[in-house]
Design a protein around this motif. Structure first.
Motif: not given
Length: 154
Positions: A120-122, A127-133
């Protein structure tokens, strides 16, 4: 000569610090509701991931704690029945830390709430792109941080 952070770099660093502090506080509060500290949870997760036991030295390296902090915290956890400290079978001076049934139960009770809070917090706003970055950045930063001459790291 010191290369000071420029305005954007300073803003980025401060944003990271605020995020880390707020997340750590929220996570600690969530775990406290289940009777564990964030440090307890960190130790229990490391032990669980290693099949229930680790040598004290390996545990300290895994969670980046110095010997004194680890020893003191393990004493508190052992007093609460979450872990056992045993002599290593292959080394009279070595100590093995074992996850007790009570420790495993505490971890299993806290984990669902912890995971939901992390999600919920993180996770949910990323986005998938942000997570990959973020993973890519962490994969570059962590090895450099591990090579630094800082006590308890690397």
């Amino acid at each position: 000569m010191t290369r000071w952070l420029n305005e954007e770099e300073q803003a980025t660093w401060q944003s990271y610090i605020r995020m880390r502090q707020r997340l750590e506080a929220a996570i600690a509060a969530g775990l406290a509701r289940d009777g564990l500290s964030a440090s307890d949870y960190e130790v229990l997760v490391a032990l669980s991931g290693a099949g229930g036991q680790l040598r004290a030295k390996e545990l300290g390296a895994e969670i980046c704690w110095d010997k004194s902090r680890l020893s003191k915290h393990l004493s508190r956890m052992a007093a609460r029945g979450l872990v056992d400290r045993c002599q290593a079978a292959d080394d009279a001076r070595g100590r093995e830390i074992r996850l007790t049934d009570q420790g495993r139960e505490a971890l299993e009770t806290a984990a669902p709430n912890h995971v939901e809070l992390v999600r919920r917090l993180f996770i949910e706003d990323m986005t998938d792109t942000e997570a990959e970055a973020l993973r890519s950045l962490a994969d570059r930063v962590v090895p450099r941080a591990e090579r630094t001459d800082v006590p308890g790291i690397g």
